[in-house]
Design a protein around this motif. Sequence first.
Motif, PDB file in Angstrom:
ATOM      1  N   PRO A 129     -70.138  15.971 -47.137  1.00 23.30           N
ATOM      2  CA  PRO A 129     -70.872  14.986 -46.335  1.00 23.30           C
ATOM      3  C   PRO A 129     -70.102  13.669 -46.281  1.00 23.30           C
ATOM      4  O   PRO A 129     -69.330  13.353 -47.186  1.00 23.30           O
ATOM      5  N   PRO A 130     -70.270  12.905 -45.221  1.00 27.97           N
ATOM      6  CA  PRO A 130     -69.564  11.628 -45.134  1.00 27.97           C
ATOM      7  C   PRO A 130     -70.019  10.685 -46.234  1.00 27.97           C
ATOM      8  O   PRO A 130     -71.167  10.692 -46.645  1.00 27.97           O
ATOM      9  N   ARG A 131     -69.097   9.849 -46.708  1.00 23.49           N
ATOM     10  CA  ARG A 131     -69.392   8.983 -47.841  1.00 23.49           C
ATOM     11  C   ARG A 131     -69.548   7.515 -47.467  1.00 23.49           C
ATOM     12  O   ARG A 131     -69.639   6.670 -48.323  1.00 23.49           O
ATOM     13  N   GLY A 132     -69.503   7.141 -46.232  1.00 27.50           N
ATOM     14  CA  GLY A 132     -69.592   5.730 -45.881  1.00 27.50           C
ATOM     15  C   GLY A 132     -68.210   5.190 -45.563  1.00 27.50           C
ATOM     16  O   GLY A 132     -67.293   5.931 -45.253  1.00 27.50           O
ATOM     17  N   GLU A 133     -68.064   3.899 -45.651  1.00 25.05           N
ATOM     18  CA  GLU A 133     -66.811   3.243 -45.287  1.00 25.05           C
ATOM     19  C   GLU A 133     -66.254   2.420 -46.442  1.00 25.05           C
ATOM     20  O   GLU A 133     -66.373   1.195 -46.461  1.00 25.05           O
ATOM     21  N   PRO A 134     -65.624   3.036 -47.427  1.00 26.13           N
ATOM     22  CA  PRO A 134     -65.046   2.251 -48.518  1.00 26.13           C
ATOM     23  C   PRO A 134     -63.777   1.515 -48.111  1.00 26.13           C
ATOM     24  O   PRO A 134     -63.324   0.621 -48.819  1.00 26.13           O
ATOM     25  N   ASP A 135     -63.201   1.861 -46.955  1.00 27.30           N
ATOM     26  CA  ASP A 135     -61.980   1.198 -46.505  1.00 27.30           C
ATOM     27  C   ASP A 135     -62.220  -0.263 -46.159  1.00 27.30           C
ATOM     28  O   ASP A 135     -61.284  -1.050 -46.112  1.00 27.30           O
ATOM     29  N   MET A 136     -63.453  -0.613 -45.914  1.00 32.80           N
ATOM     30  CA  MET A 136     -63.755  -1.994 -45.554  1.00 32.80           C
ATOM     31  C   MET A 136     -63.436  -2.952 -46.689  1.00 32.80           C
ATOM     32  O   MET A 136     -63.120  -4.110 -46.442  1.00 32.80           O
ATOM     33  N   ILE A 137     -63.508  -2.505 -47.923  1.00 33.38           N
ATOM     34  CA  ILE A 137     -63.164  -3.369 -49.049  1.00 33.38           C
ATOM     35  C   ILE A 137     -61.684  -3.737 -48.977  1.00 33.38           C
ATOM     36  O   ILE A 137     -61.311  -4.899 -49.190  1.00 33.38           O
ATOM     37  N   VAL A 138     -60.846  -2.786 -48.658  1.00 35.19           N
ATOM     38  CA  VAL A 138     -59.402  -3.036 -48.587  1.00 35.19           C
ATOM     39  C   VAL A 138     -59.088  -3.989 -47.438  1.00 35.19           C
ATOM     40  O   VAL A 138     -58.305  -4.937 -47.594  1.00 35.19           O
ATOM     41  N   ILE A 139     -59.705  -3.765 -46.298  1.00 33.26           N
ATOM     42  CA  ILE A 139     -59.454  -4.623 -45.135  1.00 33.26           C
ATOM     43  C   ILE A 139     -59.936  -6.041 -45.399  1.00 33.26           C
ATOM     44  O   ILE A 139     -59.232  -7.015 -45.113  1.00 33.26           O
TER      45      ILE A 139
ATOM     46  N   LEU B 268     -57.777  -1.871 -52.991  1.00 33.34           N
ATOM     47  CA  LEU B 268     -57.614  -0.416 -53.064  1.00 33.34           C
ATOM     48  C   LEU B 268     -57.982   0.100 -54.449  1.00 33.34           C
ATOM     49  O   LEU B 268     -58.667   1.119 -54.580  1.00 33.34           O
ATOM     50  N   ILE B 269     -57.551  -0.610 -55.484  1.00 31.75           N
ATOM     51  CA  ILE B 269     -57.886  -0.205 -56.849  1.00 31.75           C
ATOM     52  C   ILE B 269     -59.397  -0.277 -57.066  1.00 31.75           C
ATOM     53  O   ILE B 269     -59.995   0.630 -57.655  1.00 31.75           O
ATOM     54  N   VAL B 270     -60.027  -1.342 -56.569  1.00 30.47           N
ATOM     55  CA  VAL B 270     -61.484  -1.474 -56.691  1.00 30.47           C
ATOM     56  C   VAL B 270     -62.187  -0.358 -55.937  1.00 30.47           C
ATOM     57  O   VAL B 270     -63.170   0.225 -56.425  1.00 30.47           O
ATOM     58  N   THR B 271     -61.691  -0.024 -54.744  1.00 29.35           N
ATOM     59  CA  THR B 271     -62.292   1.052 -53.955  1.00 29.35           C
ATOM     60  C   THR B 271     -62.209   2.391 -54.672  1.00 29.35           C
ATOM     61  O   THR B 271     -63.191   3.135 -54.731  1.00 29.35           O
ATOM     62  N   VAL B 272     -61.068   2.701 -55.235  1.00 32.85           N
ATOM     63  CA  VAL B 272     -60.910   3.965 -55.957  1.00 32.85           C
ATOM     64  C   VAL B 272     -61.808   3.984 -57.190  1.00 32.85           C
ATOM     65  O   VAL B 272     -62.463   4.991 -57.480  1.00 32.85           O
ATOM     66  N   ALA B 273     -61.877   2.863 -57.907  1.00 30.23           N
ATOM     67  CA  ALA B 273     -62.725   2.796 -59.095  1.00 30.23           C
ATOM     68  C   ALA B 273     -64.192   2.977 -58.728  1.00 30.23           C
ATOM     69  O   ALA B 273     -64.918   3.748 -59.378  1.00 30.23           O
ATOM     70  N   LEU B 274     -64.646   2.305 -57.672  1.00 31.13           N
ATOM     71  CA  LEU B 274     -66.041   2.450 -57.257  1.00 31.13           C
ATOM     72  C   LEU B 274     -66.319   3.876 -56.772  1.00 31.13           C
ATOM     73  O   LEU B 274     -67.406   4.410 -57.011  1.00 31.13           O
ATOM     74  N   ASP B 275     -65.366   4.458 -56.076  1.00 31.49           N
ATOM     75  CA  ASP B 275     -65.541   5.831 -55.601  1.00 31.49           C
ATOM     76  C   ASP B 275     -65.691   6.803 -56.766  1.00 31.49           C
ATOM     77  O   ASP B 275     -66.519   7.702 -56.724  1.00 31.49           O
TER      78      ASP B 275
ATOM     79  N   ILE C 238     -66.672   6.018 -59.882  1.00 28.38           N
ATOM     80  CA  ILE C 238     -67.848   5.703 -60.690  1.00 28.38           C
ATOM     81  C   ILE C 238     -69.140   6.095 -59.974  1.00 28.38           C
ATOM     82  O   ILE C 238     -70.033   6.698 -60.553  1.00 28.38           O
ATOM     83  N   LEU C 239     -69.250   5.737 -58.687  1.00 22.89           N
ATOM     84  CA  LEU C 239     -70.503   5.907 -57.965  1.00 22.89           C
ATOM     85  C   LEU C 239     -70.681   7.295 -57.358  1.00 22.89           C
ATOM     86  O   LEU C 239     -71.804   7.727 -57.129  1.00 22.89           O
ATOM     87  N   LEU C 240     -69.608   7.968 -57.035  1.00 18.75           N
ATOM     88  CA  LEU C 240     -69.757   9.267 -56.357  1.00 18.75           C
ATOM     89  C   LEU C 240     -69.232  10.385 -57.145  1.00 18.75           C
ATOM     90  O   LEU C 240     -68.700  10.653 -57.984  1.00 18.75           O
TER      91      LEU C 240
END
Length: 83
Positions: free
Chosen positions: A22-32, A72-79, A81-83
């Motif tokens: 299933p789609p997970r949302g838009e974590p790329d927005m943190i990097v941008i 990017l590091i924060v996005t991977v860490a949140l991904d 931890i949360l998913l």
Amino acid sequence: MDSAPRARYGCAPDGARPAAAPPRGEPDMIVIAAALLGALTGGFKARNRKGNAADIAQYAAGFGIFFALIGLIVTVALDKILL
């Protein structure tokens, strides 16, 4: 013997592919957002130090890349931890 290798690789015995995740949302927005914030921070820092246009561009690029890497590091860490 025929179904054992397929099961090991995640395929169904009839050769069908597994359902898509299933789609997970838009974590790329943190990097941008981090890259834009870094570019603005670098540009303002260079302008406050009385830099010329090349200095401002270099600071904006350097800070933008650094902040994007941190994002990017924060996005991977949140991904992880949360998913």
